[in-house]
Design an enzyme around this catalytic site. Sequence first.
Site, mmCIF file in Angstrom:
data_model
loop_
_atom_site.group_PDB
_atom_site.id
_atom_site.type_symbol
_atom_site.label_atom_id
_atom_site.label_comp_id
_atom_site.label_asym_id
_atom_site.label_seq_id
_atom_site.Cartn_x
_atom_site.Cartn_y
_atom_site.Cartn_z
ATOM 1 N N HIS A 1 -10.083 -5.731 -2.891
ATOM 2 C CA HIS A 1 -8.567 -5.946 -2.055
ATOM 3 C C HIS A 1 -8.640 -6.198 -0.822
ATOM 4 O O HIS A 1 -9.696 -5.760 0.077
ATOM 5 C CB HIS A 1 -7.858 -4.625 -2.290
ATOM 6 C CG HIS A 1 -8.162 -3.435 -1.988
ATOM 7 N ND1 HIS A 1 -9.126 -2.487 -2.768
ATOM 8 C CD2 HIS A 1 -8.137 -2.660 -1.051
ATOM 9 C CE1 HIS A 1 -9.548 -1.633 -2.173
ATOM 10 N NE2 HIS A 1 -8.834 -1.452 -1.017
ATOM 11 N N ASP B 1 0.653 -1.220 0.005
ATOM 12 C CA ASP B 1 -0.115 0.046 0.128
ATOM 13 C C ASP B 1 1.006 1.164 0.075
ATOM 14 O O ASP B 1 2.080 1.295 0.795
ATOM 15 C CB ASP B 1 -1.012 0.058 1.213
ATOM 16 C CG ASP B 1 -2.175 1.190 1.141
ATOM 17 O OD1 ASP B 1 -3.072 0.534 1.238
ATOM 18 O OD2 ASP B 1 -1.889 2.158 1.112
ATOM 19 N N ILE B 2 0.338 2.087 -0.812
ATOM 20 C CA ILE B 2 1.385 3.300 -0.837
ATOM 21 C C ILE B 2 1.408 4.384 0.265
ATOM 22 O O ILE B 2 2.303 5.056 0.355
ATOM 23 C CB ILE B 2 1.046 4.246 -2.129
ATOM 24 C CG1 ILE B 2 2.024 4.841 -2.833
ATOM 25 C CG2 ILE B 2 -0.378 4.955 -2.131
ATOM 26 C CD1 ILE B 2 3.360 4.418 -3.290
ATOM 27 N N HIS C 1 -6.633 -6.075 2.713
ATOM 28 C CA HIS C 1 -5.204 -5.327 3.387
ATOM 29 C C HIS C 1 -4.573 -6.477 4.362
ATOM 30 O O HIS C 1 -5.379 -6.917 5.159
ATOM 31 C CB HIS C 1 -5.671 -4.197 4.170
ATOM 32 C CG HIS C 1 -6.509 -3.144 3.621
ATOM 33 N ND1 HIS C 1 -5.701 -1.810 3.249
ATOM 34 C CD2 HIS C 1 -7.625 -2.701 3.075
ATOM 35 C CE1 HIS C 1 -6.493 -0.972 2.634
ATOM 36 N NE2 HIS C 1 -7.530 -1.689 2.358
ATOM 37 N N GLU D 1 -12.307 3.436 -0.961
ATOM 38 C CA GLU D 1 -11.574 4.353 -1.929
ATOM 39 C C GLU D 1 -11.433 3.845 -3.216
ATOM 40 O O GLU D 1 -11.560 4.610 -4.063
ATOM 41 C CB GLU D 1 -10.220 4.673 -1.181
ATOM 42 C CG GLU D 1 -9.443 5.598 -1.641
ATOM 43 C CD GLU D 1 -7.872 5.850 -1.218
ATOM 44 O OE1 GLU D 1 -7.765 5.577 -0.040
ATOM 45 O OE2 GLU D 1 -7.198 5.795 -2.170
HETATM 46 P P1 5GP Z 1 -9.958 1.300 0.333
HETATM 47 O O1 5GP Z 1 -10.408 1.238 -0.947
HETATM 48 O O2 5GP Z 1 -9.649 0.012 1.087
HETATM 49 O O3 5GP Z 1 -10.569 2.178 1.192
HETATM 50 O O4 5GP Z 1 -8.390 2.081 0.502
HETATM 51 C C1 5GP Z 1 -7.715 1.799 -0.764
HETATM 52 C C2 5GP Z 1 -6.231 1.595 -0.445
HETATM 53 O O5 5GP Z 1 -5.246 1.661 -1.668
HETATM 54 C C3 5GP Z 1 -5.567 2.826 0.554
HETATM 55 O O6 5GP Z 1 -5.057 2.235 1.693
HETATM 56 C C4 5GP Z 1 -4.550 3.626 -0.222
HETATM 57 O O7 5GP Z 1 -3.387 3.818 0.237
HETATM 58 C C5 5GP Z 1 -4.109 2.333 -1.257
HETATM 59 N N1 5GP Z 1 -3.776 2.896 -2.501
HETATM 60 C C6 5GP Z 1 -4.777 3.999 -3.236
HETATM 61 N N2 5GP Z 1 -3.932 4.459 -4.340
HETATM 62 C C7 5GP Z 1 -2.942 3.400 -4.388
HETATM 63 C C8 5GP Z 1 -1.910 3.245 -5.410
HETATM 64 O O8 5GP Z 1 -1.829 4.151 -6.536
HETATM 65 N N3 5GP Z 1 -0.998 2.489 -5.259
HETATM 66 C C9 5GP Z 1 -0.670 1.807 -4.188
HETATM 67 N N4 5GP Z 1 0.264 1.061 -3.749
HETATM 68 N N5 5GP Z 1 -1.775 1.764 -3.130
HETATM 69 C C10 5GP Z 1 -2.795 2.688 -3.487
#
Ligand code: 5GP
Length: 130
Positions: free
Chosen positions: A92, A28-29, A94, A87
């Site tokens: 996915h 995760d970035i 985590h 987001e």
């Molecule tokens: P969620 O959709 O589970 O709420 O959060 C999405 C996760 O993806 C976040 O923890 C965010 O930091 C990660 N994320 C979003 N865009 C990118 C990206 O371009 N690259 C990476 N490696 N992680 C990302």
Amino acid sequence: MTIFSRIIAGEIPCYKVAENDKFFAFLDINPVNWGHTLVVPKKEEDYIFDIADEDLAEMMVFAKKVAKGIKKALPCRKVGVTVLGLEVPHAHIHLVPLQKEGDMDFKSKIDNPDAEKMKEIAEAIASNIE
Ligand code: 5GP
């Protein structure tokens, strides 16, 4: 095409951890803790519980392999598992190495994680996946 599909296609760089024909894992970035890894299916699906039963089971087995690699590379009490998906509309899982509950606090992320450290962690996890 989701941002995760673009990562899988190699259009956007990532710290890759593992891959097979159906799934992909990368750091995760904006990690909540060092080693925070995302496991995604190559086939785009927004909501994890819309994934077909067999594919979801395979995804969890793939995540298990990655989690074992994380635990070897970054000794921890357990690797925590969370699904948010609010987001990025590409399902996915985590995976986060945990010493304590607060290590998986999505309200406190590591800002601008050091690129060299992220690279080293991804390589360490990758080399510990069987
Ligand atoms: P969620 O959709 O589970 O709420 O959060 C999405 C996760 O993806 C976040 O923890 C965010 O930091 C990660 N994320 C979003 N865009 C990118 C990206 O371009 N690259 C990476 N490696 N992680 C990302």
